[in-house]
Design a protein around this motif. Sequence first.
Motif, short mmCIF file in Angstrom:
data_model
loop_
_atom_site.label_atom_id
_atom_site.label_comp_id
_atom_site.label_asym_id
_atom_site.label_seq_id
_atom_site.Cartn_x
_atom_site.Cartn_y
_atom_site.Cartn_z
N MET A 67 4.43 -5.64 16.14
CA MET A 67 4.03 -5.95 14.61
C MET A 67 5.37 -4.50 13.99
SD MET A 67 -0.37 -6.63 14.57
CE MET A 67 -0.49 -5.47 16.07
N ASN A 68 5.76 -5.38 13.04
CA ASN A 68 6.88 -4.51 12.45
C ASN A 68 6.35 -4.02 10.81
OD1 ASN A 68 7.42 -6.47 11.73
ND2 ASN A 68 9.36 -6.97 12.84
N GLY A 69 5.62 -4.37 10.78
CA GLY A 69 4.93 -4.25 8.77
C GLY A 69 4.59 -5.29 8.36
N ARG A 70 4.79 -6.42 8.06
CA ARG A 70 5.11 -7.37 7.38
C ARG A 70 3.69 -9.03 7.83
NH1 ARG A 70 7.67 -4.21 5.58
NH2 ARG A 70 9.96 -4.20 4.61
N TYR A 71 2.60 -8.84 7.23
CA TYR A 71 2.26 -9.74 7.64
C TYR A 71 2.07 -11.45 6.54
CZ TYR A 71 0.74 -5.62 10.28
OH TYR A 71 1.14 -4.41 10.86
N ILE A 72 1.46 -12.04 7.24
CA ILE A 72 0.83 -13.12 5.66
C ILE A 72 -0.67 -13.07 6.12
CG2 ILE A 72 1.02 -15.65 5.07
CD1 ILE A 72 3.84 -15.18 4.95
N LEU A 73 -1.67 -13.02 5.19
CA LEU A 73 -3.13 -12.79 5.43
C LEU A 73 -4.09 -14.02 4.78
CD1 LEU A 73 -3.51 -8.96 6.16
CD2 LEU A 73 -3.61 -10.81 8.08
N GLN A 74 -5.07 -14.34 5.00
CA GLN A 74 -6.02 -14.98 4.81
C GLN A 74 -6.74 -14.27 4.04
OE1 GLN A 74 -5.57 -18.67 4.07
NE2 GLN A 74 -4.01 -18.24 5.15
N PRO A 75 -7.44 -14.74 2.96
CA PRO A 75 -8.45 -13.64 2.14
C PRO A 75 -9.66 -13.00 2.70
CG PRO A 75 -8.11 -16.09 0.96
CD PRO A 75 -7.19 -16.28 2.50
N GLY A 76 -9.68 -13.94 3.66
CA GLY A 76 -10.74 -13.74 4.54
C GLY A 76 -10.99 -12.47 4.90
N ILE A 77 -10.17 -11.23 5.72
CA ILE A 77 -9.87 -10.29 5.77
C ILE A 77 -10.71 -9.06 5.39
CG2 ILE A 77 -7.26 -9.86 4.22
CD1 ILE A 77 -7.40 -9.36 8.15
N PHE A 78 -11.10 -9.81 3.29
CA PHE A 78 -11.17 -8.17 2.62
C PHE A 78 -12.62 -8.82 2.60
CE2 PHE A 78 -8.18 -9.87 -0.25
CZ PHE A 78 -7.06 -9.07 -0.17
N GLU A 79 -13.29 -9.82 4.16
CA GLU A 79 -14.73 -9.44 4.15
C GLU A 79 -14.76 -8.82 4.77
OE1 GLU A 79 -18.30 -9.85 5.67
OE2 GLU A 79 -17.05 -11.42 6.96
N PRO A 89 0.45 -1.02 -0.06
CA PRO A 89 0.24 0.16 0.47
C PRO A 89 0.43 0.93 -0.32
CG PRO A 89 -0.34 -1.51 1.99
CD PRO A 89 0.90 -1.96 0.78
N VAL A 90 0.56 2.07 -0.76
CA VAL A 90 1.95 3.06 -1.75
C VAL A 90 0.82 4.48 -0.89
CG1 VAL A 90 3.73 1.80 -1.85
CG2 VAL A 90 2.17 2.35 -3.64
N LEU A 136 3.13 -6.05 2.53
CA LEU A 136 3.81 -5.34 3.44
C LEU A 136 4.52 -3.80 3.43
CD1 LEU A 136 5.28 -7.74 1.28
CD2 LEU A 136 7.50 -7.24 1.76
N LEU A 137 4.37 -3.23 4.72
CA LEU A 137 4.61 -2.02 4.43
C LEU A 137 5.98 -1.40 4.15
CD1 LEU A 137 3.16 -1.02 8.59
CD2 LEU A 137 2.32 -2.08 5.92
#
Length: 294
Positions: free
Chosen positions: A207-219, A13-14, A133-134
Amino acid sequence: MTMTKKIRKAVLPVAGLGTRFLPATKAVPKEMLTVVDKPVVQYVVEEAMDAGIDHFVFVTGRNKGVIEDHFDIQPELEDTLRSRGKTAELKTLEDMLPAAGATSFTRQQAPLGLGHAVWCARDIVGDEPFALLLPDMIMRAETGCMSGMVKLYEKVGGNIVSVGQCDPDLAHKYGIVGKGEDVDGGFRITEMVEKPEKGTAPSNYFMNGRYILQPGIFEILSRHERGAGNEIQVTDAMLKLADAQPFAAYPFDGETYDCGSKDGFILANVAYALDRSDIKPLVADELKRLIGRA
Ligand code: UTP
């Protein structure tokens, strides 16, 4: 071993306004400020490439077109380098270039918060887990942070959050996670608190700005619920997702530089300059001289 879907896509996200870094960021995106000789965002894309990720989704905004140009070819420049025999410079440009079709750009339109920016990538990511990734945070280490996270994800599945350790007295400035049982190469997260009241933080793992997320986050993000600063926050959405899905922490063994802040940016420049044999001698000598005078 848990069966996991491969992490193929990274969201960067920029679209933020970079108000902490004005006036530098008035016309230049903060993600394009340089640490030694590379824009901050390029360090982050290279970290994702090293982790085996092969598609990069940039959530951009007005004023950010230069990021798209940076990850494209530049024929006049390349022809000139070729005709002048500047092969090293040409190779530097070629090595950093994502493959044709491996980048996507979508616009956030209005900077309503990091969670909203992530939600803008939903159609491009689709129904698969992804890396977030931030792009103003750079991670200096022997093994790339995202590579380590992907390895942990392949063992435990679910959602992964990278964490560093901060001075406990400063925990109120960060998003902090609670530490549960150890898993192979990480630990289970028991809670997540954004900027806890002084003295109440469950640990010093931030939390330092890196994540692996499952698509359920979008809902969850599609509900557009506002949080701190009246912004749509990704931490709030992760908290809701954690009701239904496991979260593990990856303890990142390296330095995190927040290049969206002036001090983090300057420290990153010093650290990366001291890593470079071509400029280290001069920089180190001059730093010693200046510190001796301070
Ligand atoms: P930050 O909060 O550090 O970025 O978000 P910001 O809002 O640009 O910075 P300041 O506080 O005003 O100086 C982390 C990352 O998320 C992006 C930013 O571009 C940055 O890389 N972001 C943030 C978005 O894409 N959209 C938003 O609405 C907010």
